[in-house]
Motif scaffolding. Structure first.
Motif, PDB file in Angstrom:
ATOM      1  N   ARG A  51      -2.538   2.148   0.094  1.00  0.00           N
ATOM      2  CA  ARG A  51      -1.810   3.226   0.788  1.00  0.00           C
ATOM      3  C   ARG A  51      -1.705   4.457  -0.109  1.00  0.00           C
ATOM      4  N   ASP A  52      -1.323   4.214  -1.372  1.00  0.00           N
ATOM      5  CA  ASP A  52      -1.204   5.311  -2.334  1.00  0.00           C
ATOM      6  C   ASP A  52      -2.541   6.040  -2.486  1.00  0.00           C
ATOM      7  N   LEU A  53      -3.580   5.230  -2.571  1.00  0.00           N
ATOM      8  CA  LEU A  53      -4.923   5.776  -2.753  1.00  0.00           C
ATOM      9  C   LEU A  53      -5.290   6.677  -1.583  1.00  0.00           C
ATOM     10  N   GLN A  54      -5.008   6.200  -0.373  1.00  0.00           N
ATOM     11  CA  GLN A  54      -5.331   6.981   0.816  1.00  0.00           C
ATOM     12  C   GLN A  54      -4.532   8.280   0.840  1.00  0.00           C
ATOM     13  N   PHE A  55      -3.278   8.161   0.409  1.00  0.00           N
ATOM     14  CA  PHE A  55      -2.433   9.340   0.375  1.00  0.00           C
ATOM     15  C   PHE A  55      -2.990  10.364  -0.608  1.00  0.00           C
ATOM     16  N   GLU A  56      -3.329   9.907  -1.796  1.00  0.00           N
ATOM     17  CA  GLU A  56      -3.847  10.808  -2.820  1.00  0.00           C
ATOM     18  C   GLU A  56      -5.154  11.452  -2.392  1.00  0.00           C
ATOM     19  N   TYR A  57      -5.942  10.684  -1.679  1.00  0.00           N
ATOM     20  CA  TYR A  57      -7.217  11.204  -1.186  1.00  0.00           C
ATOM     21  C   TYR A  57      -6.967  12.284  -0.142  1.00  0.00           C
ATOM     22  N   ARG A  58      -5.976  12.031   0.721  1.00  0.00           N
ATOM     23  CA  ARG A  58      -5.669  12.976   1.793  1.00  0.00           C
ATOM     24  C   ARG A  58      -5.144  14.296   1.247  1.00  0.00           C
ATOM     25  N   VAL A  59      -4.388  14.220   0.142  1.00  0.00           N
ATOM     26  CA  VAL A  59      -3.867  15.464  -0.427  1.00  0.00           C
ATOM     27  C   VAL A  59      -4.829  16.030  -1.474  1.00  0.00           C
ATOM     28  N   ASN A  60      -6.083  15.563  -1.408  1.00  0.00           N
ATOM     29  CA  ASN A  60      -7.168  16.085  -2.245  1.00  0.00           C
ATOM     30  C   ASN A  60      -6.942  15.918  -3.740  1.00  0.00           C
ATOM     31  N   LYS A  61      -6.255  14.848  -4.110  1.00  0.00           N
ATOM     32  CA  LYS A  61      -6.066  14.573  -5.526  1.00  0.00           C
ATOM     33  C   LYS A  61      -7.254  13.802  -6.099  1.00  0.00           C
ATOM     34  N   LEU A  62      -8.025  13.216  -5.176  1.00  0.00           N
ATOM     35  CA  LEU A  62      -9.130  12.370  -5.610  1.00  0.00           C
ATOM     36  C   LEU A  62     -10.440  12.896  -5.051  1.00  0.00           C
ATOM     37  N   SER A  63     -11.497  12.688  -5.820  1.00  0.00           N
ATOM     38  CA  SER A  63     -12.823  13.013  -5.310  1.00  0.00           C
ATOM     39  C   SER A  63     -13.265  11.882  -4.391  1.00  0.00           C
ATOM     40  N   ASP A  64     -14.250  12.179  -3.549  1.00  0.00           N
ATOM     41  CA  ASP A  64     -14.791  11.155  -2.649  1.00  0.00           C
ATOM     42  C   ASP A  64     -15.218   9.922  -3.438  1.00  0.00           C
ATOM     43  N   GLU A  65     -15.866  10.183  -4.560  1.00  0.00           N
ATOM     44  CA  GLU A  65     -16.428   9.099  -5.348  1.00  0.00           C
ATOM     45  C   GLU A  65     -15.324   8.218  -5.929  1.00  0.00           C
ATOM     46  N   ASP A  66     -14.324   8.868  -6.511  1.00  0.00           N
ATOM     47  CA  ASP A  66     -13.200   8.109  -7.083  1.00  0.00           C
ATOM     48  C   ASP A  66     -12.507   7.282  -6.007  1.00  0.00           C
ATOM     49  N   TYR A  67     -12.344   7.915  -4.859  1.00  0.00           N
ATOM     50  CA  TYR A  67     -11.668   7.247  -3.749  1.00  0.00           C
ATOM     51  C   TYR A  67     -12.434   5.996  -3.329  1.00  0.00           C
ATOM     52  N   GLN A  68     -13.753   6.171  -3.122  1.00  0.00           N
ATOM     53  CA  GLN A  68     -14.575   5.039  -2.679  1.00  0.00           C
ATOM     54  C   GLN A  68     -14.595   3.928  -3.722  1.00  0.00           C
ATOM     55  N   THR A  69     -14.765   4.306  -4.996  1.00  0.00           N
ATOM     56  CA  THR A  69     -14.846   3.308  -6.068  1.00  0.00           C
ATOM     57  C   THR A  69     -13.556   2.500  -6.147  1.00  0.00           C
ATOM     58  N   THR A  70     -12.428   3.209  -6.172  1.00  0.00           N
ATOM     59  CA  THR A  70     -11.140   2.519  -6.288  1.00  0.00           C
ATOM     60  C   THR A  70     -10.872   1.666  -5.056  1.00  0.00           C
ATOM     61  N   LYS A  71     -11.239   2.205  -3.894  1.00  0.00           N
ATOM     62  CA  LYS A  71     -11.003   1.468  -2.653  1.00  0.00           C
ATOM     63  C   LYS A  71     -11.784   0.155  -2.656  1.00  0.00           C
ATOM     64  N   ILE A  72     -13.027   0.222  -3.091  1.00  0.00           N
ATOM     65  CA  ILE A  72     -13.867  -0.984  -3.123  1.00  0.00           C
ATOM     66  C   ILE A  72     -13.286  -1.992  -4.113  1.00  0.00           C
ATOM     67  N   GLU A  73     -12.819  -1.485  -5.275  1.00  0.00           N
ATOM     68  CA  GLU A  73     -12.215  -2.373  -6.269  1.00  0.00           C
ATOM     69  C   GLU A  73     -11.002  -3.105  -5.686  1.00  0.00           C
ATOM     70  N   LEU A  74     -10.160  -2.328  -5.014  1.00  0.00           N
ATOM     71  CA  LEU A  74      -8.944  -2.919  -4.432  1.00  0.00           C
ATOM     72  C   LEU A  74      -9.284  -3.923  -3.338  1.00  0.00           C
ATOM     73  N   GLN A  75     -10.298  -3.579  -2.552  1.00  0.00           N
ATOM     74  CA  GLN A  75     -10.685  -4.496  -1.467  1.00  0.00           C
ATOM     75  C   GLN A  75     -11.277  -5.787  -2.024  1.00  0.00           C
ATOM     76  N   LYS A  76     -12.003  -5.658  -3.135  1.00  0.00           N
ATOM     77  CA  LYS A  76     -12.556  -6.848  -3.786  1.00  0.00           C
ATOM     78  C   LYS A  76     -11.422  -7.737  -4.280  1.00  0.00           C
ATOM     79  N   GLU A  77     -10.424  -7.098  -4.888  1.00  0.00           N
ATOM     80  CA  GLU A  77      -9.297  -7.864  -5.421  1.00  0.00           C
ATOM     81  C   GLU A  77      -8.540  -8.543  -4.278  1.00  0.00           C
TER      82      GLU A  77
END
Ligand SMILES: [Zn+2]
Length: 136
Positions: A51-77
């Protein structure tokens, strides 16, 4: 006797009773120990991170790449945690059956010569009369 004393005493008793009642209500119920508890907590943390990640992505705190990488990591976990839950569930489902299948019968003493089994340890076999080893 001063009637206000009686009223005061009654109020006091009522207040103590009320407090005791509240205390009893507030007592923590004994929680059943769940083998999934720490996994549930872990899952909750991962969901929160997502949720935090999505929020940060929405407020443009994260690049697309960072967002995707972190999201995949979290989903794997998350997948690992869910797999662990499944594994424990399977284990719990199997264990009682295995416990039931175990023989509850007393240890038998078997004659090394003829294979006859006896409840008691015997010096000589009751079937063939040959000396029996005392099983340890
Ligand atoms: Zn025997």
């Amino acid at each position: 006797m001063d009637p206000s004393l009686i009223v005061g005493a009654l109020l006091g008793v009522g207040l103590i009773g009320f407090l005791l009642f509240i205390r009893a209500q507030d007592l923590p119920k004994p929680e059943p120990v769940s083998p999934f508890k720490h996994l549930d907590e872990r899952k909750a943390v991962i969901y929160e991170n997502l949720r935090d990640l999505q929020f940060e992505y929405r407020v443009n705190k994260l690049s697309d790449e960072d967002y995707q990488t972190t999201k995949i990591e979290l989903q794997k976990e998350l997948a690992r945690v869910l797999a662990e839950v499944d594994r424990i569930k399977a284990e719990l489902g199997v264990r009682p059956v295995a416990a039931l299948a175990k023989p509850a019968a007393p240890v038998k003493h078997t004659c090394p010569s003829c294979g006859a089994a006896f409840e008691k340890a015997l010096k000589f076999c009751g079937e063939c009369g040959k000396p029996m080893e005392v099983a340890s």
